[in-house]
Design a protein around this motif. Structure first.
Motif, mmCIF file in Angstrom:
data_model
loop_
_atom_site.group_PDB
_atom_site.id
_atom_site.type_symbol
_atom_site.label_atom_id
_atom_site.label_comp_id
_atom_site.label_asym_id
_atom_site.label_seq_id
_atom_site.Cartn_x
_atom_site.Cartn_y
_atom_site.Cartn_z
ATOM 1 N N UNK A 287 5.852 -1.741 3.400
ATOM 2 C CA UNK A 287 4.982 -1.302 2.304
ATOM 3 C C UNK A 287 5.664 -1.547 0.963
ATOM 4 N N UNK A 288 6.942 -1.167 0.851
ATOM 5 C CA UNK A 288 7.674 -1.375 -0.402
ATOM 6 C C UNK A 288 7.838 -2.849 -0.727
ATOM 7 N N UNK A 289 7.920 -3.693 0.299
ATOM 8 C CA UNK A 289 8.137 -5.123 0.095
ATOM 9 C C UNK A 289 6.861 -5.857 -0.307
ATOM 10 N N UNK A 290 5.723 -5.431 0.239
ATOM 11 C CA UNK A 290 4.509 -6.236 0.121
ATOM 12 C C UNK A 290 3.400 -5.602 -0.704
ATOM 13 N N UNK A 291 3.525 -4.360 -1.097
ATOM 14 C CA UNK A 291 2.457 -3.700 -1.827
ATOM 15 C C UNK A 291 2.942 -3.231 -3.196
ATOM 16 N N UNK A 292 1.990 -2.838 -4.045
ATOM 17 C CA UNK A 292 2.317 -2.396 -5.397
ATOM 18 C C UNK A 292 3.196 -1.160 -5.372
ATOM 19 N N UNK A 293 3.886 -0.921 -6.498
ATOM 20 C CA UNK A 293 4.858 0.167 -6.540
ATOM 21 C C UNK A 293 4.188 1.527 -6.345
ATOM 22 N N UNK A 294 2.994 1.691 -6.911
ATOM 23 C CA UNK A 294 2.324 2.992 -6.750
ATOM 24 C C UNK A 294 2.038 3.282 -5.293
ATOM 25 N N UNK A 295 1.550 2.294 -4.571
ATOM 26 C CA UNK A 295 1.288 2.467 -3.136
ATOM 27 C C UNK A 295 2.589 2.737 -2.390
ATOM 28 N N UNK A 296 3.663 2.027 -2.766
ATOM 29 C CA UNK A 296 4.948 2.221 -2.096
ATOM 30 C C UNK A 296 5.490 3.628 -2.333
ATOM 31 N N UNK A 297 5.344 4.140 -3.549
ATOM 32 C CA UNK A 297 5.825 5.497 -3.853
ATOM 33 C C UNK A 297 5.030 6.533 -3.067
#
Length: 392
Positions: free
Chosen positions: A101-111
């Protein structure tokens, strides 16, 4: 010494990464399921309860690169159920899914995914651990693993974005440099030829009625200059089509071109003296830069100096153990400050700077205008002797 090859010579394709993820998912599922099946008494629950939860947590990570958020959600659900099934290591596949998730998605989604994973892990440790001390220990280790996986994924994502921006900036800079190079070539080819044609046409128009033979001579020179301009333009178009241009002219070719430039100057308007060091041998880019320097400088003399005398000097000098070719074009005409709005002197300065040399242009104290340039030469170039040490 033999060249060392990397362990993985080719870049892995998406299919290769899917194979790696499938292998890792199966290995995780097998690694956690075997102890639960062989030693069910340690967990206090039957194997058929723990094994499905382990499979739900581990197997979806095989497609984590394709659907990172749904996979992370599925593993979170399994992590919520895991403490009730007697399985305390659900944070391991959760870290794998969180990394994607942190690698492939936006930062808000990763957080958001990180916060959910930390909360579920803390709740699972509190439910499954027999004491608060053990719960804090398990939770701290799980949080450390989750935070490390998330940070690595985010760092790689940021690094890839920065690398893509750097490649885009590099491509833009290369395109800009190519446009400037083409602009310099077009200016040098067209401006000099058009300046000579304009000058000769003016002379022909002025003497057409009284001295038709001089007008005919001027028209002949215009014809010859036009043909040379067309030849230069064809060479430039060939260069734009990636057709190699023969620039290794050598001494005779470069000197001949300089003499052709001087011979094309209208008689009685500007008297040009050409002084080239005997035996001077220049080739490649240096010969082209010297030719363009003299060509553009003579064009400026014709346009702005008025009736004048001009001296063109091309020699080599040794300076601090470096052989340089020195080009000077000095006239005694009207002089004055360089004209604004033109691109000739700016293009010359760009050429010389790109070649590693120095450039100056400006009015002389006693009147007139001077263009001076120094170009470093590779070892073994030049006339072989130079003009001695120059400390100026």
């Amino acid at each position: 010494m033999a060249e060392r090859r990397p362990l993985i010579a080719r870049r892995l394709r998406p299919g290769h990464w899917v194979a790696v993820d499938v292998f890792a998912a199966v290995a995780l599922a097998a690694g956690f399921s075997v102890p639960a099946v062989l030693a069910p008494e340690s967990a206090g629950v039957p194997p058929f309860v723990a094994a499905p939860v382990i499979a739900l947590a581990c197997l979806p990570t095989a497609v984590r690169r394709r659907w990172p958020v749904p996979v992370c959600a599925a593993v979170l659900v399994a992590a919520v159920i895991a403490p009730f099934a007697g399985w305390q290591e659900a944070f391991v596949p959760l870290a794998v899914a969180l990394h994607a998730v942190a690698l492939l998605r936006a930062r808000r989604t990763a957080v958001t995914a990180l916060v959910a994973a930390l909360a579920v892990t803390a709740a699972g440790a509190a439910i499954g651990a027999p004491s608060w001390t053990e719960a804090a220990s398990v939770c701290g280790f799980a949080w450390l693993l989750l935070g490390l996986a998330w940070t690595i994924g985010l760092a790689v994502r940021e690094q890839r974005a920065y690398a893509a921006q750097a490649v885009a900036r590099s491509a833009q800079a290369a395109a800009t440099a190519e446009r400037l190079r083409v602009a310099r070539e077009v200016h040098d080819v067209v401006a000099h030829s058009m300046g000579l044609i304009s000058m000769r046409a003016g002379i022909a128009n002025h003497v057409a009625a009284t001295h038709p033979e001089e007008a005919g001579e001027a028209l002949s020179i215009i014809e010859e200059t036009s043909r040379k301009a067309l030849t230069d333009l064809r060479g430039l178009l060939g260069l734009l089509r990636d057709i190699p241009e023969d620039r290794d002219d050598g001494a005779p070719r470069m000197v001949d071109r300089l003499r052709e430039l001087v011979a094309a100057i209208p008689d009685g308007h500007v008297r040009v003296e050409l002084d080239v060091e005997p035996g001077l041998a220049l080739g490649g880019e240096a010969a082209l830069v010297v030719h363009r320097l003299v060509q553009e400088s003579l064009t400026n003399v014709l346009r702005h100096a008025g009736p004048a005398r001009c001296r063109v000097t091309v020699v080599t000098r040794a300076r601090r153990e470096v052989v340089e070719v020195v080009v000077e074009v000095v006239d005694d005409g009207r002089g004055g400050a360089p004209r604004t709005g033109g691109h000739g002197l700016a293009g010359l300065e760009e050429r010389v700077t790109l070649h590693g040399g120095t450039f100056s242009a400006g009015p002389e104290p006693g009147g007139g205008f001077a263009v001076r340039a120094r170009l470093p030469l590779p070892s073994g170039s030049g006339s072989g002797s130079g003009s001695g040490e120059d400390d100026r």
